[in-house]
Scaffold this active site. Structure first.
Site, PDB file in Angstrom:
ATOM      1  N   GLY A 197     137.984 -46.711  68.201  1.00 12.69           N
ATOM      2  CA  GLY A 197     136.542 -46.447  67.780  1.00 12.69           C
ATOM      3  C   GLY A 197     135.835 -47.877  67.351  1.00 12.69           C
ATOM      4  N   PHE A 198     137.035 -48.623  66.802  1.00 10.20           N
ATOM      5  CA  PHE A 198     136.482 -49.906  66.065  1.00 10.20           C
ATOM      6  C   PHE A 198     136.731 -51.092  66.617  1.00 10.20           C
ATOM      7  CE2 PHE A 198     136.488 -46.455  62.835  1.00 10.20           C
ATOM      8  CZ  PHE A 198     135.221 -46.640  62.268  1.00 10.20           C
ATOM      9  N   ARG A 247     141.988 -49.346  73.211  1.00 11.23           N
ATOM     10  CA  ARG A 247     140.829 -49.503  72.534  1.00 11.23           C
ATOM     11  C   ARG A 247     140.286 -48.375  71.625  1.00 11.23           C
ATOM     12  NH1 ARG A 247     136.294 -51.660  75.006  1.00 11.23           N
ATOM     13  NH2 ARG A 247     137.257 -51.903  76.832  1.00 11.23           N
ATOM     14  N   ASP A 296     141.436 -42.852  57.399  1.00 10.08           N
ATOM     15  CA  ASP A 296     141.503 -42.491  58.960  1.00 10.08           C
ATOM     16  C   ASP A 296     143.041 -42.241  59.302  1.00 10.08           C
ATOM     17  OD1 ASP A 296     140.357 -41.916  61.173  1.00 10.08           O
ATOM     18  OD2 ASP A 296     140.304 -43.762  61.765  1.00 10.08           O
TER      19      ASP A 296
END
Length: 752
Positions: free
Chosen positions: A352-353, A350, A467
C-alpha cells in the site's frame, strides 16, 4: 566385374579422404580474419581484437563467419589455442571476464552483460534447449552462481553456473607446482582447450611459458548430447558491468583435430596497449579535436545533453538538516546500480505504500529497496529522523533498516533482504510451494510477539508499529519471522502519549477505538491478536466471499468456541501434525487480544509469557463481554466521525458465564441517563430523526440472546451527533450495522 570393383574402391577411397578432412585456421593478429563482430567489439588497426569498449554494462562478440561442420557420424572433437589480455580500466574495479564460446547461433542479442558475460541472461536455467558451451576466464566473484574466487577459470554448459571451476593457475615444470596466474594483470595469457572423446582439458599459462603438462581443469562431458546441430559457431564473448576491463584477443588457432592444431607465432602477435589515467585523457582530448569545428560543436552538445540527462537521472533532494544523517543515507546512483535500474527481474512485491525491489551492493550484500512516493515536505524531517532512529533498533525478529535516500517526490527505504519473502505469500498464495507447519508458525508468532514487546518496552522510545499483519512479517533464510515495514510507525517517550490520533492501518486489523483515542500500545496488541488468528486459521480477517457466519474471522473463531469445536477454525493444511493445546492457546489468546474493551487486552509482555506457557491465560469464555465482537471502523468525512468503539461503556474485562454478562450489562444500562430501548431495528431512523440535547448517541446491536435467560449479548457503538443527524450520518450507521451481520435488534441510548 573388374569395373565394379574399381568403382567401389574409388568411392571408398574418396570417402576416407573426405572423412579425414578437418577444419583448421590460425590468426596471428586478426587483420585478415573473416570474423562476424557483434555488440561493442571492434578490430584495431594493429590487428588487435577489442571485444568491449570502456563503458559500463557493455557486451561484445566475435565469431567465425562460416559455421564449422561437425559430422554426426563421429564424436565431436576440437582443439584451440588463443592468447588474450584483460586490462583493468584506470580508476575502476577489474571485470568482468572473457569466454570461449561454441553455439549453434551467433545471435546473442538476448544475452546480458556483467555477471552473465554477454552469453547468458537472468532466465537461463540450464535446460537442454539452450545449447551453449563456454570456457570462462572470470575476474568477479558472484555468490549467486556459487563462485568462490574473483580470479577463476570455469566450464559452463547451458548455464552461467559452472560445472567445473578452479582459481587461475598453471603447473610450472621448473617449480613442479601450481603457480597462481592473475587474469586481470593486463599481461597476455595463453589458453589451451582440448576436447576428444568425452574428455575436456583446459590449461592456462603466461605468454612466455610452454603448455603445462597438467591441465588446470579436466572434466568428462558429452558435448554431442549438448548440441543437436552439426553446424556450430565458435568465437569469443566479453562483458562489463559496474566493473570494467578492456578485453583483447591477440591470436587464435583452432582445429577439429588436435594433431592438426597449428602453433601461434608469439613474435607476430600485436602488442597490448598499456593504459594510464594520463594516456586516457590525451586520447579523449585527441578525439574531441575533430577535423572540423562543426563536428566538435556537435560532440560537445551531445555530451552536454548526456551529462544533463544523467545528472537529472540520479538527482537527489538534500537539505541542510540532513547533514547529521549523512552516514545513514544512500546515494540514488548506488541504489540504481544495485537494483540494475530497478529492473523487473528484481521486483519483489507491491504494498500500500510502495514497490519493493531486490538489489546487490558492491560488497555482494543483498538488500531490499522500497520506493515510496511522497508529495510535499510537511513532516519529512520528523519522518527521516524516525527512519534513522529505527537503525538503532536491535532485535533478532525485526527486519534491519539500513538507511534511506530522498528524491523529488520519492523516498527510498533500504533494508536487509529476506530470501523467503512475506508470510502472507505462504499463508494465502496457493502457488507457493512452501507449506508452513504448525511448529514453524508457532516459532514465527513467538518471534513477532518478542519483537513487539521490545518495541513497546525495550527500545529507547516506545515504538508503535500501527500496521501489524502477515504481509508485513518477512521470513529469513531459516524461516524466522521478522517484523518489517515501519512506514506508519510512530515514536514517543516512555510514559508519554503518541503525538498522533490519525486512524491509520489496514481494515480488519484496526482496533475499534482508533478513531477516538488514537494509536497506542493496546491498538498494536489488537492487531497482533488478529495476526494470531490469521496464522492459526490460515485465512484473512475479513473475506466477503464466504458465508455470513464465517465472513469475519474473529466472530467465526468465537462461534466455534461457543460450539465447543474451536479447532474447526484452524487451518486445514496442518493435517494431523499439530498440538491441539497449542492451537487452542493461540486462538484464545487472539480473541483476548482483540477484546473490544481496550483495558481488557493483555500487554505484549503478558502475551509473550502466555505464548511461552510461562503464564496461564486468565479465566474468560466466548460469552465474556468484548470477546468475539468484530467492529469495523467506518469513517464518514461529511458527518464528522463515526467510530465503532466501546470506550463509553465500562464493561468488566473478564466474566465466566453468560449470566454474569447479563447482570453486568444491566448494571451498565442503569448507570446511564435517559436510556431508550428500541426493540426493532426499523425504529432507529425514527428515533434518530428527533433532536436531542446530548452529544453522544450510543447504539448497541444485539447479535444474539442467551437461550436460558434471554439476556442480550451486545457490543457498544458510539459516535458524535449534533442535534439531529444528517443523511450521511444515517448512511454510515446503516453501513456499520450491515458490517455487523444484520443483528436482530438494537439498543439505542441517548445520553446527556
Amino acid at each position: 566385374m573388374s569395373n565394379r570393383l574399381l568403382l567401389f574402391l574409388f568411392i571408398s577411397s574418396f570417402h576416407l579422404i573426405s572423412s579425414s578432412e578437418d577444419t583448421s585456421f590460425i590468426f596471428n593478429g586478426f587483420t585478415k580474419a573473416n570474423l562476424s563482430l557483434g555488440g561493442s567489439s571492434t578490430l584495431l588497426p594493429n590487428g588487435l581484437l577489442k571485444l568491449v569498449n570502456d563503458s559500463q554494462h557493455q557486451k561484445g562478440h566475435a565469431f567465425i563467419k562460416k559455421p564449422i561442420v561437425f559430422s554426426s557420424s563421429k564424436p565431436l572433437s576440437f582443439s584451440t589455442h588463443f592468447v588474450c589480455a584483460l586490462v583493468p580500466k584506470p580508476g575502476f574495479q577489474s571485470g568482468h571476464g572473457i569466454t570461449f564460446v561454441i553455439s549453434p547461433s551467433e545471435d546473442l542479442t538476448l544475452a546480458q552483460p556483467a555477471r552473465f558475460l554477454g552469453i547468458f541472461n537472468a532466465s537461463t536455467n540450464g535446460d537442454d534447449s539452450f545449447q551453449l558451451f563456454a570456457v570462462e576466464l572470470d575476474t568477479v566473484k558472484n555468490l549467486d552462481f556459487g563462485e568462490t574466487s574473483n580470479n577463476h577459470v570455469g566450464i559452463d554448459v547451458n548455464s552461467p553456473i559452472s560445472v567445473e571451476s578452479a582459481p587461475a593457475s598453471y603447473f610450472s615444470r621448473k617449480e613442479q607446482r601450481n603457480v597462481r596466474l592473475n587474469l586481470s594483470s593486463g599481461d597476455p595469457i595463453q589458453v589451451w582447450i582440448d576436447y576428444k572423446g568425452t574428455l575436456l582439458n583446459v590449461s592456462v599459462a603466461p605468454l612466455e611459458a610452454e603448455k603445462p603438462s597438467r591441465p588446470l581443469l579436466s572434466r568428462s562431458i558429452n558435448l554431442s548430447e549438448v548440441f543437436r546441430s552439426e553446424n556450430l559457431f565458435v568465437g569469443f564473448s566479453a562483458a562489463t558491468g559496474t566493473a570494467i576491463s578492456y578485453h583483447y584477443l591477440l591470436g587464435w588457432s583452432f582445429s577439429t583435430r588436435s594433431e592438426s592444431l597449428q602453433l601461434l607465432d608469439i613474435s607476430k602477435l600485436p602488442r597490448v596497449p598499456r593504459l594510464s589515467v594520463e594516456h586516457k585523457k590525451v586520447k579523449q582530448y585527441g578525439l574531441f579535436i575533430a577535423p572540423v569545428v562543426v563536428l566538435g560543436i556537435i560532440v560537445i552538445a551531445v555530451l552536454a545533453g548526456v551529462y544533463y540527462k544523467r545528472k537529472k537521472k540520479y538527482a537527489e533532494v538534500k537539505e541542510p538538516w540532513e547533514k547529521e544523517y549523512g552516514t545513514h543515507r544512500f546515494s540514488y546512483k548506488s541504489l540504481y546500480i544495485a537494483t540494475k535500474g530497478f529492473h523487473k527481474d528484481g521486483f519483489l512485491g507491491r504494498g500500500g505504500f510502495g514497490v519493493v525491489y531486490r538489489g546487490d551492493l558492491p560488497s555482494n550484500k543483498p538488500i531490499a529497496v522500497k520506493r515510496v512516493s511522497h508529495h510535499g515536505e510537511e513532516g519529512m524531517k520528523q519522518f527521516v529522523a524516525e527512519v534513522v532512529s529505527m537503525r538503532s533498533l536491535k532485535h533478532r525478529n525485526l527486519v534491519p533498516l539500513l538507511g534511506y535516500c530522498r528524491r523529488k517526490g520519492e523516498l527510498l527505504l533500504v533494508s536487509e533482504y529476506m530470501p523467503n519473502g512475506s508470510l502472507d505469500q505462504h499463508l494465502f498464495d496457493e502457488k507457493q510451494s512452501l507449506d508452513l507447519s504448525w511448529s514453524t508458525r508457532l516459532v514465527i508468532l513467538k518471534g513477532i510477539a518478542s519483537a513487539l514487546f521490545y518495541l513497546h518496552t525495550g527500545a529507547e522510545q516506545v515504538v508503535l508499529h500501527r500496521d501489524i499483519k502477515a504481509s508485513n512479517v518477512m521470513l529469513d533464510a531459516e524461516l524466522n519471522g521478522r517484523l518489517g515495514d515501519f512506514g506508519m510507525a510512530r515514536f514517543h517517550d516512555h510514559g508519554g502519549n503518541a503525538a498522533t490520533t490519525a486512524a491509520v492501518g489496514t481494515v480488519g486489523y484496526m482496533a475499534p477505538e482508533l478513531i477516538t483515542m488514537g494509536a497506542s500500545t493496546v491498538t498494536d496488541v489488537y492487531a497482533f491478536g488478529v495476526f494470531l488468528l490469521e496464522v492459526a486459521c490460515g485465512r484473512k480477517p475479513v473475506e466477503f466471499g464466504m458465508d455470513a457466519e464465517k465472513r469475519y474471522l474473529i466472530k467465526w473463531v468465537c462461534e466455534c468456541w461457543k460450539k465447543d469445536s474451536l479447532l474447526d477454525a484452524k487451518d486445514s493444511r496442518f493435517g494431523g501434525e499439530f498440538v491441539s493445546e497449542e492451537v487452542e492457546l493461540v486462538m484464545k489468546l487472539g480473541l483476548l487480544c482483540t477484546n473490544i474493551v481496550p483495558e481488557s487486552r493483555p500487554t505484549m509482555e503478558q502475551v509473550v509469557l502466555y505464548l511461552n506457557e510461562n503464564l496461564a491465560l486468565p479465566e474468560f469464555s466466548p460469552y465474556t463481554i468484548g470477546i468475539g465482537a468484530f467492529s469495523p471502523v467506518v469513517v464518514d468525512a461529511a458527518s464528522l466521525t463515526v467510530s465503532c468503539t466501546a470506550r463509553n461503556w465500562s464493561a468488566p474485562s473478564v466474566s465466566s458465564s453468560s449470566a454474569n454478562n447479563s447482570k453486568d450489562y444491566e448494571q451498565m444500562l442503569e448507570a446511564k441517563n435517559s436510556v431508550k430501548i428500541v426493540a426493532e431495528s426499523e425504529d432507529i431512523e425514527s428515533r434518530l430523526s428527533k433532536p436531542y440535547s446530548g452529544s453522544i448517541c450510543s447504539i448497541l446491536p444485539v447479535t444474539e440472546k442467551n437461550a436460558a435467560n434471554k439476556a442480550p449479548i451486545c457490543t457498544a457503538y458510539s459516535f458524535p451527533v449534533n442535534k439531529k443527524p444528517g443523511l450521511s450520518t444515517m448512511a454510515s450507521i446503516k453501513q456499520t450495522f450491515m458490517l455487523m451481520g444484520s443483528p436482530e435488534s438494537f439498543l439505542v441510548g441517548f445520553c446527556s
